[in-house]
Design a protein around this motif. Structure first.
Motif, PDB file in Angstrom:
ATOM      1  N   TRP A 270       0.867  -1.186   0.000  1.00 58.24           N
ATOM      2  CA  TRP A 270       0.000   0.000   0.000  1.00 58.24           C
ATOM      3  C   TRP A 270       0.896   1.226   0.000  1.00 58.24           C
ATOM      4  CZ3 TRP A 270      -0.343   4.543   2.447  1.00 58.24           C
ATOM      5  CH2 TRP A 270      -1.452   5.344   2.106  1.00 58.24           C
ATOM      6  N   SER A 271       0.610   2.171  -0.894  1.00 64.33           N
ATOM      7  CA  SER A 271       1.466   3.352  -0.955  1.00 64.33           C
ATOM      8  C   SER A 271       0.707   4.547  -1.492  1.00 64.33           C
ATOM      9  CB  SER A 271       2.702   3.088  -1.819  1.00 64.33           C
ATOM     10  OG  SER A 271       2.321   2.814  -3.163  1.00 64.33           O
ATOM     11  N   ALA A 272       1.214   5.724  -1.157  1.00 64.17           N
ATOM     12  CA  ALA A 272       0.689   6.999  -1.638  1.00 64.17           C
ATOM     13  C   ALA A 272       1.792   8.038  -1.473  1.00 64.17           C
ATOM     14  CB  ALA A 272      -0.551   7.405  -0.844  1.00 64.17           C
ATOM     15  N   PRO A 273       1.690   9.179  -2.153  1.00 66.44           N
ATOM     16  CA  PRO A 273       2.703  10.220  -1.949  1.00 66.44           C
ATOM     17  C   PRO A 273       2.621  10.867  -0.569  1.00 66.44           C
ATOM     18  CG  PRO A 273       1.544  10.519  -4.034  1.00 66.44           C
ATOM     19  CD  PRO A 273       0.773   9.514  -3.242  1.00 66.44           C
ATOM     20  N   GLY A 274       1.420  10.856   0.041  1.00 67.17           N
ATOM     21  CA  GLY A 274       1.229  11.479   1.339  1.00 67.17           C
ATOM     22  C   GLY A 274      -0.155  12.069   1.471  1.00 67.17           C
ATOM     23  N   HIS A 275      -0.742  11.965   2.670  1.00 67.51           N
ATOM     24  CA  HIS A 275      -2.124  12.410   2.871  1.00 67.51           C
ATOM     25  C   HIS A 275      -2.266  13.936   2.860  1.00 67.51           C
ATOM     26  CE1 HIS A 275      -3.199   8.378   3.332  1.00 67.51           C
ATOM     27  NE2 HIS A 275      -3.371   8.276   4.627  1.00 67.51           N
TER      28      HIS A 275
ATOM     29  N   TYR B 125      -1.261  12.520  10.905  1.00 63.78           N
ATOM     30  CA  TYR B 125      -0.715  11.399  10.138  1.00 63.78           C
ATOM     31  C   TYR B 125       0.815  11.330  10.236  1.00 63.78           C
ATOM     32  CZ  TYR B 125      -5.214  10.631   7.818  1.00 63.78           C
ATOM     33  OH  TYR B 125      -6.532  10.340   7.542  1.00 63.78           O
ATOM     34  N   TYR B 126       1.430  12.417  10.653  1.00 63.30           N
ATOM     35  CA  TYR B 126       2.890  12.471  10.726  1.00 63.30           C
ATOM     36  C   TYR B 126       3.396  12.539  12.167  1.00 63.30           C
ATOM     37  CZ  TYR B 126       2.496  12.962   5.750  1.00 63.30           C
ATOM     38  OH  TYR B 126       2.195  12.716   4.421  1.00 63.30           O
ATOM     39  N   GLN B 127       2.514  12.181  13.106  1.00 64.97           N
ATOM     40  CA  GLN B 127       2.863  12.121  14.518  1.00 64.97           C
ATOM     41  C   GLN B 127       2.729  10.678  15.000  1.00 64.97           C
ATOM     42  OE1 GLN B 127       4.083  14.958  16.020  1.00 64.97           O
ATOM     43  NE2 GLN B 127       3.896  15.689  13.907  1.00 64.97           N
ATOM     44  N   PRO B 128       3.307  10.346  16.178  1.00 59.86           N
ATOM     45  CA  PRO B 128       3.170   8.985  16.706  1.00 59.86           C
ATOM     46  C   PRO B 128       1.711   8.537  16.728  1.00 59.86           C
ATOM     47  CG  PRO B 128       4.766  10.196  18.007  1.00 59.86           C
ATOM     48  CD  PRO B 128       4.173  11.190  17.028  1.00 59.86           C
ATOM     49  N   GLY B 129       1.484   7.312  16.263  1.00 60.80           N
ATOM     50  CA  GLY B 129       0.130   6.809  16.075  1.00 60.80           C
ATOM     51  C   GLY B 129      -0.351   6.972  14.651  1.00 60.80           C
ATOM     52  N   GLY B 130       0.440   7.684  13.840  1.00 58.86           N
ATOM     53  CA  GLY B 130       0.120   7.875  12.433  1.00 58.86           C
ATOM     54  C   GLY B 130       1.169   7.218  11.558  1.00 58.86           C
ATOM     55  N   GLY B 131       1.476   7.886  10.426  1.00 60.31           N
ATOM     56  CA  GLY B 131       2.384   7.279   9.472  1.00 60.31           C
ATOM     57  C   GLY B 131       1.694   6.160   8.722  1.00 60.31           C
ATOM     58  N   PRO B 132       2.278   5.675   7.639  1.00 58.73           N
ATOM     59  CA  PRO B 132       1.615   4.627   6.855  1.00 58.73           C
ATOM     60  C   PRO B 132       1.449   3.329   7.627  1.00 58.73           C
ATOM     61  CG  PRO B 132       3.876   4.919   6.128  1.00 58.73           C
ATOM     62  CD  PRO B 132       3.586   6.058   7.067  1.00 58.73           C
ATOM     63  N   LEU B 133       2.350   3.029   8.578  1.00 55.66           N
ATOM     64  CA  LEU B 133       2.257   1.766   9.299  1.00 55.66           C
ATOM     65  C   LEU B 133       1.066   1.756  10.245  1.00 55.66           C
ATOM     66  CD1 LEU B 133       3.458  -1.008   9.820  1.00 55.66           C
ATOM     67  CD2 LEU B 133       4.949   0.027  11.547  1.00 55.66           C
TER      68      LEU B 133
ATOM     69  N   PRO C 235       5.569  19.143  10.428  1.00 56.00           N
ATOM     70  CA  PRO C 235       6.685  18.377  10.990  1.00 56.00           C
ATOM     71  C   PRO C 235       6.421  16.883  10.810  1.00 56.00           C
ATOM     72  CG  PRO C 235       5.263  19.205  12.748  1.00 56.00           C
ATOM     73  CD  PRO C 235       4.748  19.786  11.466  1.00 56.00           C
ATOM     74  N   VAL C 236       7.473  16.121  10.520  1.00 57.85           N
ATOM     75  CA  VAL C 236       7.351  14.679  10.308  1.00 57.85           C
ATOM     76  C   VAL C 236       8.109  13.969  11.418  1.00 57.85           C
ATOM     77  CG1 VAL C 236       7.817  12.759   8.746  1.00 57.85           C
ATOM     78  CG2 VAL C 236       7.109  14.980   7.825  1.00 57.85           C
ATOM     79  N   ASP C 237       7.379  13.296  12.305  1.00 58.27           N
ATOM     80  CA  ASP C 237       7.981  12.633  13.457  1.00 58.27           C
ATOM     81  C   ASP C 237       7.799  11.122  13.433  1.00 58.27           C
ATOM     82  OD1 ASP C 237       8.851  15.063  14.540  1.00 58.27           O
ATOM     83  OD2 ASP C 237       6.914  15.418  15.491  1.00 58.27           O
ATOM     84  N   VAL C 238       7.475  10.578  12.248  1.00 56.86           N
ATOM     85  CA  VAL C 238       7.314   9.131  12.104  1.00 56.86           C
ATOM     86  C   VAL C 238       7.998   8.679  10.818  1.00 56.86           C
ATOM     87  CG1 VAL C 238       5.138   8.968  13.381  1.00 56.86           C
ATOM     88  CG2 VAL C 238       5.096   9.436  10.924  1.00 56.86           C
ATOM     89  N   ASP C 239       8.301   7.388  10.738  1.00 58.96           N
ATOM     90  CA  ASP C 239       8.841   6.837   9.495  1.00 58.96           C
ATOM     91  C   ASP C 239       7.735   6.759   8.452  1.00 58.96           C
ATOM     92  OD1 ASP C 239      11.557   6.401  10.270  1.00 58.96           O
ATOM     93  OD2 ASP C 239      10.853   4.765  11.540  1.00 58.96           O
ATOM     94  N   THR C 240       8.111   7.007   7.205  1.00 60.89           N
ATOM     95  CA  THR C 240       7.126   7.136   6.135  1.00 60.89           C
ATOM     96  C   THR C 240       7.264   6.084   5.030  1.00 60.89           C
ATOM     97  OG1 THR C 240       8.595   8.819   5.180  1.00 60.89           O
ATOM     98  CG2 THR C 240       6.710   9.600   6.486  1.00 60.89           C
TER      99      THR C 240
END
Length: 368
Positions: A158-163, A173-181, A226-231
């Motif tokens: 599953w992939s996308a450029p970003g929400h 989506y870019y904080q803990p609890g988010g990200g693609p995983l 800010p991006v604080d998770v792996d993407t």
């Protein structure tokens, strides 16, 4: 204490905490489920809660009032991921069943008390319940019936450029609890457990790019996130059955030709439908046929929607049987995700500390 501990009650009286975007899908489904009755809603945004309550023809209450209400048996927890455990524990302490959006929590250590707090007949359930629809359940029956022979492996991409390209408020989506995983992983990992059983060990690599994330739509357009998770995460999972699954989830892919979700057997290939949806078609290619063929719906809840997991739990409470979208399953999925990140950070294979029974197949039906 509410009536939530009464196993003989045929209808669960429901309160919803959190009336954000996802709540609309629950409100669409609840009227179709005869063993659930929406009673009240609550949200920190009191004006929004009042508006939704008026639209649904139910009471509006503060979060504290809803949790203390004697006319509520079960809480649907649609708060942000960081609040899932806190709100869930408060609901259980008030004598109410809990059904929460995914993920169950941010970390297994945080979420474990939620599982342990199930007492006196109270239950915890968790999304995704998309896996209870005819899509994943028909795929499950294909596996169980041996249509593709002995299952050897599975592949998820599953992939996308970003929400941020479409969501007006994508910061979470870019904080803990988010990200693609943590955002999309639960749909695929929960489906893999339904199809192939629990996972015993994982390895993985997780990383993020340095590219700037800027909100593209809505009133916050132009805001840098800010991006604080792996993407971008790639993982290898070994199931207790011996089957190996490869999983890639990403906010870094601009285009792909990778299959979305496939299961590989000694006699054929199963094309699994999108587990973020309930009822997409299933296709199978067998060595005998030499071509792809659609499979008729043979299991799952027809035309299902979000909330069917709670209805399945209500039916299980009445029958005294396990419910399928369980907290234990969500905890195992959280353990898988956490272990993938640990495997990446420490460059090793991680043995899972949790397991779960493979949920029972959903017979073909309109409602639980």
């Amino acid at each position: 204490m509410s009536g939530g501990t009464d196993a003989s009650r045929e209808v669960l009286r429901v309160g919803v905490i959190g009336v954000g975007v996802i709540s609309k899908q629950y409100f669409e489904s609840l009227p179709k489920l005869p063993n659930l009755k929406l009673v009240a809603v609550a949200d920190l945004n009191e004006a929004r809660a009042a508006e939704v309550a008026a639209g649904q023809g139910v009471a509006v209450r503060s979060v504290d009032e809803l949790l203390a209400s004697d006319d509520i048996d079960a809480v649907i927890n649609l708060t942000i991921p960081a609040a899932h455990v806190e709100v869930g524990l408060r609901a259980l302490a008030a004598g109410k069943h809990v059904f929460a959006e995914k993920p169950l929590g941010l970390m297994t250590a945080e979420a474990r008390p939620l599982i342990d707090a199930q007492k006196d007949g109270l239950r915890v359930g968790s999304a995704p319940d998309t896996v209870l629809g005819t899509g994943i359940q028909t795929a499950r029956k294909v596996v169980d019936d041996g249509v593709i022979g002995e299952v050897l492996g599975a592949s998820v991409h599953w992939s996308a450029p970003g929400h941020e390209r479409w969501h007006p408020a994508p910061a979470f989506y870019y904080q803990p609890g988010g990200g693609p995983l943590y955002d999309m992983g639960p749909y695929y990992l929960t489906s893999l457990v339904h199809l192939l059983g629990p996972v015993v060990r994982v390895s993985g690599v997780a990383r993020r790019s340095a590219r700037e994330r800027t909100i593209a739509t809505g009133p916050n357009a132009g805001t840098v996130l800010p991006v604080d998770v792996d993407t971008h995460i790639t993982a290898l999972l070994e199931h207790a059955s011996g089957v190996a699954s490869s999983v890639t989830v990403s906010f870094e892919v601009w285009a792909t030709r990778s299959p979305l979700f496939e299961v590989y057997g000694s006699q054929g290939t199963l094309a699994v439908p999108d587990p973020n949806r309930f009822s997409d078609p299933v296709e199978v290619f067998t060595a005998a046929s030499g071509e792809w063929a659609p499979m008729p719906e043979s299991a799952g809840y027809r035309d299902a929607g979000r909330g069917y997991g709670l209805a399945d739990m209500a039916a299980a409470i009445a029958a005294g049987t396990p419910h399928r979208a369980s907290g234990e399953l969500a905890f195992h999925v959280l353990d898988i995700m956490e272990s993938i990140l640990t495997a990446s950070a420490e460059s090793r294979v991680v043995e899972l500390t949790s397991t779960v029974d493979r949920p029972a197949l959903v017979p073909l039906a309109d409602t639980p």
